[in-house]
Design a protein around this motif. Structure first.
Motif, PDB file in Angstrom:
ATOM      1  N   SER A  57       0.514  -1.384  -0.050  1.00  0.00           N
ATOM      2  CA  SER A  57       0.189  -0.162  -0.197  1.00  0.00           C
ATOM      3  C   SER A  57       0.762   0.738  -0.312  1.00  0.00           C
ATOM      4  O   SER A  57       0.640   1.709  -0.887  1.00  0.00           O
ATOM      5  N   ARG A  82       2.400   2.052  -3.597  1.00  0.00           N
ATOM      6  CA  ARG A  82       1.357   2.667  -4.189  1.00  0.00           C
ATOM      7  C   ARG A  82       0.876   3.669  -3.958  1.00  0.00           C
ATOM      8  O   ARG A  82       1.501   4.596  -5.056  1.00  0.00           O
ATOM      9  N   GLN A  83       0.777   3.934  -2.987  1.00  0.00           N
ATOM     10  CA  GLN A  83       0.796   5.415  -2.693  1.00  0.00           C
ATOM     11  C   GLN A  83       1.484   6.207  -2.831  1.00  0.00           C
ATOM     12  O   GLN A  83       1.797   7.709  -3.185  1.00  0.00           O
ATOM     13  N   ILE A 135       3.725   6.302  -5.444  1.00  0.00           N
ATOM     14  CA  ILE A 135       3.329   6.737  -6.797  1.00  0.00           C
ATOM     15  C   ILE A 135       1.446   7.274  -6.937  1.00  0.00           C
ATOM     16  O   ILE A 135       2.051   8.149  -8.037  1.00  0.00           O
ATOM     17  N   THR A 136       0.856   7.521  -6.154  1.00  0.00           N
ATOM     18  CA  THR A 136      -0.693   7.315  -6.788  1.00  0.00           C
ATOM     19  C   THR A 136      -0.801   8.729  -6.333  1.00  0.00           C
ATOM     20  O   THR A 136      -1.694   9.996  -6.445  1.00  0.00           O
ATOM     21  N   LEU A 137      -0.186   8.880  -4.780  1.00  0.00           N
ATOM     22  CA  LEU A 137      -0.734  10.445  -4.423  1.00  0.00           C
ATOM     23  C   LEU A 137       0.527  11.291  -4.583  1.00  0.00           C
ATOM     24  O   LEU A 137       0.563  13.220  -3.657  1.00  0.00           O
TER      25      LEU A 137
END
Lengths: 305, 305, 305, 305, 305
Positions: free
Chosen positions: C95, C98-99, C101-103
């Protein structure tokens, strides 16, 4: 496969659907023959004092009860945890689909929302295929844009890569000003939950009950059963083999069921019906998004969860 | 139906309310007759050495105890989880109703708030109807605007569609500037919890205990009971059948109760009283919203949860 | 090491992989000899009335069942909790990756993101090394900038210091305007979860089952086994020692497995495969970050989780 | 009432405080007389072969153990869950009181803060009164402004209405600009937890263990006890009645304790001391708010939780 | 005190460290003497038919097993929950310390951060002292500013007052513009968790297992043990007392351990090592804050958690 239509108490005694009996039959027949030979050689055994005091089986029973009870509980817990994870998968994908409708401000966002929901559906199917070691290509092709589908086919941990894509979708929605930081956080929270679900399923699938337990229980059950004739041949006559085989049946069947449930994502009769569950999730997401649901055929005498 | 007024310890011995005995009576009478015939044929059985060593039943007892104990615990856990889910439903709908009062800034929002609370109530009733496979039309018609009610009647997963409507209500409130992003998030969190509750109930309703377990336990209990006379006829006289039937009663009643509790959303005497609980939720939401509560009639000697 | 390829039911009776039998063999041989000597001195024992009523063993059985069942359940719970913690470690690091990358808004942030993911990977390895009391230097050197690696080598609670470094990375990202307060909070939440995981592992590793339990169980099991010959020598002949050794085997093996599983982070055959799990986490993080995964060699007849 | 001062092991054998023995005495005396009459009629029973094979009681024991063990565990779980809910009530009211100090920016807010803490305290007392069906008027009058108190007296779900009032307090604080959206959310989260606590207590209070279980267990225990003399009169003499009554005592006492603990909010000796807990919560909130604590009298030889 | 260095299986049979045997010795000796006198009066007992059928002990065994198993599980759960709470204390204080570094923007905040971490450490120590009813003055004086320390000495619920002080520290940091609303919320969340931990510890410490259970179990165990000689004196000779004392030992030792673990925060050999845990938390917080850790002396043959 989960059987639904229950029989009456009497017919249930002769129920065969989903039974583990077929695979056990050869072993039980072997035990029957063995017991008969023991009954036959009774005089010889008595002469040689090859007799086991029945109290011995009561002592054994302690170990057997602990082993079987433990194995049974742990296997069922794994089965039920697997079911809970797939239940949570249903809940969280529904929540994410709802949020893609209620948190995104733009009304002209329908096409992109369809993408999001397709990514969610593809996530569910690719998790199913990963757990069952089946080929996800068909589902990826029908749900995803060609490029994404190709990229995924090469990925090793497909559901995790799809989670990243879902996160990027949210990031883009924010970059386009359709959602604010708070809404992004609400999406993120549910994406984290999906990450937990993937990891939970992988944990159950990759870590069986320590093998030594299985071996020790297996050994105890079978040696116990084959020792039984020596304990009861003296006090019971030709009825012995039948009684012993019935006792043995309850023990070995209990072990066999536990063995099936241990890996709830498999393809044995009592495992979870991941196919039906995936399809059900796809349908409820379609309905939430005001799309036509896929047709589902209902099985006759059992139902699929 | 949950019985409330407890009898004294003596009268309780003859309690019939909610009992599983009526359905078991024919089987127990069959066992009684069978046992009498075994007592009658005692000399013949002794001659043929058709006797079962009582120690055999102790060994069987291990398997029986594991099965019955397991079945019993799992069924009760399902019952209690079902109850917890409906308890959580109460808590979360109350929280949402409170938030529709304390988080929405506008004071002139009363009519729209009534809509929100009616949507919540309709959500509860439609979940009840889905779980019991009953017709929700009456409740949908009385609680929802005509258009929404019609739309819902065609929906397959009604509670989930209602959750979307609740989310859209919140979205609109934000669009009208009555709540900010933070408040929307607070609503969203509780909507997610409702989504989990729906999924949890569906999970219990759609996934029974693996059928093989039920069959194996059923078979073991009944064959065990019908083998008992062969074990005790030699040492006990005409008292045997009565003693055996009483033993059998405890085992088969335990299985029957477990079978009832397994599906806690059903309509059998010991299942959860979803009707009364739905009505109670409706009433507490009405009171929170300063509305008049519906009249509830109290049953006399049992109470409904 | 977790064994994968299951044998047939028959071959499984002779399974040796992962078995605890080798370490128990000397004790069981001692018991065998002791039992034989009891059989040999049978006339003397009968003369002196040195006999134990078999009913005594049934009473003992109560204590033994409680002890063994308890020990077994607690040990397995510790094993499974350890597995869950490492499962959560996988979920949360995924998680966080992923964050990252996406946040994070900036697209030119790749190098810094690599740092972040390397910190995460180093966190996983340093937890493994702390739990196993092995030297983390190799992994720290290959994953971290030289300065950070040196600083960590002197730290006592390495994973906790790495968590601080991860937090500082997020703080810097915020200071540079790449993330806002909300995103920082999302990172913080997952860092808190990692803190819980470290503490959970430390708790299992540092607090065994109260030692008095282990001693009492151990004493009861062995004295019980060495008392068995006195109880059965009168009713069974030369077969006694073999039967007794087999009973004893089930009890002492159960204790031995429980003892192994009690510390799931150790290096015994049935402990958790932390090496393989760490490598798997590294690989999934690499894939998420679009990097090439490390090669993994698959073992032949068992698999590693 | 929870007894604190433990006696020595010897004096503990004659402990009467909190005991269930007094209520059981008449039944046990009846059993004693019954057993004596069986001993007296022994020759007649032997002549008529009205004897029960002791092995029968072992078989019964399986059902009895499952029932009693299950009942006992479930009752204790309910007791302990009730205790946990009241523990959570303590934690959350403390957290809310702390937040009313640390999240509200204005320093001149003391009077309004007192209101908030009084609402919290009234919430605790009204929950206690609801669970015990006692009159809350005294506590409402002393803690709330007259108007609010009157309004509450007419409310049906008083704690829930008080939660709404707490929410409105927070709403007003925000409207006055003393807190921002984030702080309101922090309050809301703890209010949701209080809503969960109320619902949890209501759940335990309104849903007893399915009545059929209680009846079946009750019946099994008593018939079992009254059958015991027929099984042991032949092998034991005039000592039989005393031994049987002691066995019976352990079983019926176990059932009686389970019955008491089943409803942990009642007023029986072993129920939770809600009075003392409410007072303790009031005191800790007063101390947090820098007010003088109420005097508490300590009981002598037991303590109240 | 938790013993670390395990002996070989043989030496473990004679392990005395942490044992409950010393306190049980007088009772067991009394039982030994009593048994010998029963053996001595055997002819008289046989004449008067003062004999107990051994089957009686099997029936008793059911109640005994339920009681002992239940007591044991509940006590261990309390022990392990206490351990988990102190584990969570470690995790949350670490998280708060980390956040005081990574969420506070100002770089020149070191002195104030030291205050925060000292408040955290004082919180841990004051919880320990409250649970053990020991004097916290020394730790308060060394960790807190004089004024705060004096104020705390008069407080009744010290950890809760310290939580308020921690909250006020955060409030001040926000007032000074060093953190924003979001960061305050992140702190608040962890403070709520600390509030839960305090309440959880208080719950375990203040609510023992219902006293009636303890009494009933105690009575059953001891009367059972003193009845044993009457059951076995006829079939076994002078070996009886030794066998009986060994059986009794397993039962009363099980009860004694459960009694010790019931209050895990006490000072008995098997209780939690709160001293060492507090010191460990202090050290890890010091390291996180780049301060020199306190020296810890390692015990030789046991370790302290």
């Amino acid at each position: 496969m989960i059987i639904k239509k229950k029989n009456t108490w009497f017919k249930m005694l002769f129920e065969w659907r989903g039974s583990v009996l077929p695979q056990l039959l050869p072993r039980l027949l072997l035990l029957l023959l063995f017991s008969f030979s023991i009954v036959y050689f009774k005089p010889f055994l008595i002469e040689k004092n090859l007799h086991i005091n029945p109290a011995v089986f009561t002592l054994f029973g302690i170990a057997l009860a602990i082993f079987l009870g433990f194995r049974n509980n742990v296997s069922y817990d794994r089965f039920w945890e697997g079911r809970k994870l797939w239940g949570a998968l249903l809940n969280d994908t529904r929540s994410l689909a709802r949020q893609s409708i209620t948190l995104v401000e733009d009304k002209e966002y329908d096409a992109k929302r369809d993408n999001f929901i397709n990514l969610l559906t593809a996530f569910v199917y690719s998790l199913k295929h990963q757990l069952r070691h089946t080929n996800p290509d068909y589902d990826l092709d029908r749900l995803l844009p060609k490029e994404t589908a190709e990229q995924l086919k090469n990925a090793h941990y497909k559901p995790i890569v799809l989670l990243r894509e879902l996160g990027i979708w949210v990031k883009n929605a924010k970059a386009e000003g359709k959602i604010d930081s708070m809404a992004q956080l609400a999406f993120e929270e549910n994406l984290n939950k999906l990450s937990d679900i993937v990891g939970g399923c992988e944990r159950i699938a990759s870590t069986p009950i320590p093998y030594t337990y299985s071996v020790l229980l297996h050994r105890t059950v079978y040696i116990y059963c084959f020792m039984l004739p020596f304990g009861f041949v003296e006090t019971m006559g030709w009825i012995t083999p039948f009684v012993i085989v019935f006792i043995a049946y309850t023990f070995v069947a209990l072990e066999a069921i536990a063995d099936e449930l241990e890996d709830p994502f498999g393809l044995q009769p009592n495992d979870l019906a991941l196919d039906a569950m995936s399809q059900m999730i796809e349908n409820t997401l379609l309905e939430l998004n005001n799309k036509k649901m896929l047709p589902v055929e209902k099985p006759k005498d059992y139902f699929i969860t």
